[in-house]
Design an enzyme around this catalytic site. Structure first.
Site, PDB file in Angstrom:
ATOM      1  N   HIS A   1      -1.224  -1.366  -4.212  1.00 14.21           N
ATOM      2  CA  HIS A   1      -2.524  -0.879  -3.558  1.00 14.21           C
ATOM      3  C   HIS A   1      -2.559   0.450  -3.429  1.00 14.21           C
ATOM      4  O   HIS A   1      -1.592   1.168  -2.665  1.00 14.21           O
ATOM      5  CB  HIS A   1      -2.624  -1.744  -2.268  1.00 14.21           C
ATOM      6  CG  HIS A   1      -3.904  -1.618  -1.594  1.00 14.21           C
ATOM      7  ND1 HIS A   1      -4.912  -2.308  -1.827  1.00 14.21           N
ATOM      8  CD2 HIS A   1      -4.188  -0.702  -0.397  1.00 14.21           C
ATOM      9  CE1 HIS A   1      -6.093  -1.973  -1.054  1.00 14.21           C
ATOM     10  NE2 HIS A   1      -5.308  -1.024  -0.290  1.00 14.21           N
TER      11      HIS A   1
ATOM     12  N   ASP B   1      -6.736  -6.046   4.409  1.00 13.02           N
ATOM     13  CA  ASP B   1      -6.001  -5.088   4.452  1.00 13.02           C
ATOM     14  C   ASP B   1      -5.942  -4.384   5.843  1.00 13.02           C
ATOM     15  O   ASP B   1      -7.338  -4.111   6.362  1.00 13.02           O
ATOM     16  CB  ASP B   1      -6.604  -4.162   3.562  1.00 13.02           C
ATOM     17  CG  ASP B   1      -6.223  -2.728   3.468  1.00 13.02           C
ATOM     18  OD1 ASP B   1      -5.271  -2.237   3.948  1.00 13.02           O
ATOM     19  OD2 ASP B   1      -6.637  -1.924   2.455  1.00 13.02           O
TER      20      ASP B   1
ATOM     21  N   MET C   1      -8.875   8.168  -0.349  1.00 13.93           N
ATOM     22  CA  MET C   1      -9.626   8.556   0.823  1.00 13.93           C
ATOM     23  C   MET C   1     -10.097  10.160   0.326  1.00 13.93           C
ATOM     24  O   MET C   1      -9.424  10.987  -0.101  1.00 13.93           O
ATOM     25  CB  MET C   1      -8.824   8.695   2.088  1.00 13.93           C
ATOM     26  CG  MET C   1      -8.127   7.366   2.061  1.00 13.93           C
ATOM     27  SD  MET C   1      -7.328   7.248   3.895  1.00 13.93           S
ATOM     28  CE  MET C   1      -6.437   5.766   3.745  1.00 13.93           C
TER      29      MET C   1
ATOM     30  N   SER D   1       0.803  -1.123  -0.102  1.00 10.08           N
ATOM     31  CA  SER D   1      -0.184  -0.116   0.084  1.00 10.08           C
ATOM     32  C   SER D   1       1.063   1.056  -0.094  1.00 10.08           C
ATOM     33  O   SER D   1       1.644   1.470   0.966  1.00 10.08           O
ATOM     34  CB  SER D   1      -0.705   0.188   1.073  1.00 10.08           C
ATOM     35  OG  SER D   1      -1.435   1.394   1.493  1.00 10.08           O
TER      36      SER D   1
ATOM     37  N   HIS E   1      -8.226   0.976  -4.001  1.00  8.98           N
ATOM     38  CA  HIS E   1      -9.367   0.776  -2.852  1.00  8.98           C
ATOM     39  C   HIS E   1      -9.940   2.206  -2.652  1.00  8.98           C
ATOM     40  O   HIS E   1      -9.042   3.004  -2.170  1.00  8.98           O
ATOM     41  CB  HIS E   1      -8.382   0.320  -1.901  1.00  8.98           C
ATOM     42  CG  HIS E   1      -9.170   0.327  -0.573  1.00  8.98           C
ATOM     43  ND1 HIS E   1      -8.543   0.082   0.886  1.00  8.98           N
ATOM     44  CD2 HIS E   1     -10.383   0.478  -0.359  1.00  8.98           C
ATOM     45  CE1 HIS E   1      -9.484   0.054   1.630  1.00  8.98           C
ATOM     46  NE2 HIS E   1     -10.759   0.077   1.040  1.00  8.98           N
TER      47      HIS E   1
ATOM     48  N   MET F   1     -12.089   4.644  -0.826  1.00  6.58           N
ATOM     49  CA  MET F   1     -12.643   4.933   0.334  1.00  6.58           C
ATOM     50  C   MET F   1     -13.061   6.098   0.289  1.00  6.58           C
ATOM     51  O   MET F   1     -12.992   7.160   0.905  1.00  6.58           O
ATOM     52  CB  MET F   1     -11.430   4.898   1.548  1.00  6.58           C
ATOM     53  CG  MET F   1     -11.129   3.380   2.050  1.00  6.58           C
ATOM     54  SD  MET F   1      -9.572   3.416   2.957  1.00  6.58           S
ATOM     55  CE  MET F   1      -8.602   3.535   1.445  1.00  6.58           C
TER      56      MET F   1
ATOM     57  N   MET G   1     -11.414  -5.676   5.733  1.00  3.40           N
ATOM     58  CA  MET G   1     -10.472  -4.490   6.283  1.00  3.40           C
ATOM     59  C   MET G   1     -10.417  -4.925   7.788  1.00  3.40           C
ATOM     60  O   MET G   1     -11.317  -5.342   8.416  1.00  3.40           O
ATOM     61  CB  MET G   1     -11.484  -3.233   6.400  1.00  3.40           C
ATOM     62  CG  MET G   1     -11.685  -2.505   5.271  1.00  3.40           C
ATOM     63  SD  MET G   1     -10.069  -2.222   4.328  1.00  3.40           S
ATOM     64  CE  MET G   1      -9.160  -1.175   5.725  1.00  3.40           C
TER      65      MET G   1
ATOM     66  N   ASP H   1      -4.691   3.592  -1.996  1.00  3.36           N
ATOM     67  CA  ASP H   1      -5.688   4.076  -1.179  1.00  3.36           C
ATOM     68  C   ASP H   1      -6.377   5.448  -1.198  1.00  3.36           C
ATOM     69  O   ASP H   1      -5.584   6.167  -1.073  1.00  3.36           O
ATOM     70  CB  ASP H   1      -5.307   3.857   0.245  1.00  3.36           C
ATOM     71  CG  ASP H   1      -5.011   2.543   0.700  1.00  3.36           C
ATOM     72  OD1 ASP H   1      -5.990   1.967   0.818  1.00  3.36           O
ATOM     73  OD2 ASP H   1      -3.904   2.236   1.078  1.00  3.36           O
TER      74      ASP H   1
END
Ligand code: DX5
Ligand code: ZN
Length: 214
Positions: free
Chosen positions: A32, A173, A36, A7, A65, A67, A136, A34
């Site tokens: 990966h 994760d 957000m 990540s 991913h 979020m 998660m 992330d």
């Protein structure tokens, strides 16, 4: 052998190109990413322009991913930026089935993520349509948190729901290291996301090899 997805949340953002080149040399299975939005989770990272900028540095699949709240408003932007897999949170949108198929129709793998309190039963009737489920094992939003133990039992439950001949991948994760990674592989996970364990390690290369060997 586990699939390894570093990540980049824990990477050096001021040197992102070099960090991606390092992962490319290590030939990790996925990168990966992330995303957000400061709404779905209390933290803000980056969006399509940054993904597009690092796309040139590697051919390794980008495991994005999301979020973010209401991912249906922007999935195409992530696909255009270079995502190979898109995972969104089950409670971030109303029409989960519709969004899964929109992603797959665009030629990209689709995944659903479950927060620590959410049961795999919630997605039981869409499991056959999914390429991956992202469990998660921390509350989403930050790197460096402690692994939530119940995730191990949850993975076993999900594995049972999937049955033997289902190709849907189970990915985990949050708080993954050699110990928690080993236990999650034993519980049925095929792929491990790891941020701080890799990037905050004295020797990131060895950390990747350790996870790979599990
Ligand atoms: C957390 C992110 C994770 C995070 C994991 O919301 O989804 O991908 O980077 O970090 P570690 O491995 O440090 O728990
Ligand atoms: Zn993540």
């Amino acid at each position: 052998m586990a699939l390894v997805a570093p990540s980049i949340l824990s990477a050096d953002f001021s040197n992102l190109g070099e960090e991606i080149k390092f992962l490319d040399r290590e030939q990790v299975d996925y990168i990966h990413i992330d995303v957000m939005d400061g709404v779905y989770v209390p933290n803000l990272t980056f969006g399509p322009p940054v993904i597009r900028a690092i796309r040139d540095y590697t051919d390794i699949p980008f495991d994005v991913h999301l979020m973010i709240d209401r991912p249906e408003r922007s999935v195409e932007d992530y696909i255009e930026a270079g995502a190979d897999r898109i995972t969104f949170h089950v409670d971030a949108t109303t029409h989960v089935h519709r969004l899964v198929h929109r992603i797959k129709d665009a030629g990209v793998s689709a995944g659903i993520s479950l927060n620590p309190h959410q049961s795999p039963d919630l997605i039981r009737y869409i499991l056959n349509d999914l390429d991956l489920v992202l469990l998660m094992s921390v509350n989403p939003g930050f790197g460096g948190q402690s692994f939530i133990e119940e995730t191990e039992e949850k993975a076993r439950h999900l594995k049972r729901l999937l049955g033997d001949d289902n190709s849907c991948e189970i990915m985990v994760d949050g708080g993954i290291n050699a110990d928690t990674g080993r236990r999650m592989v034993d519980a049925g996970c095929e792929s491990l996301v790891a941020g701080s364990y890799i990037f905050k390690s004295e020797n990131p290369r060895e950390a990747i090899d350790m996870l790979r060997s599990l």
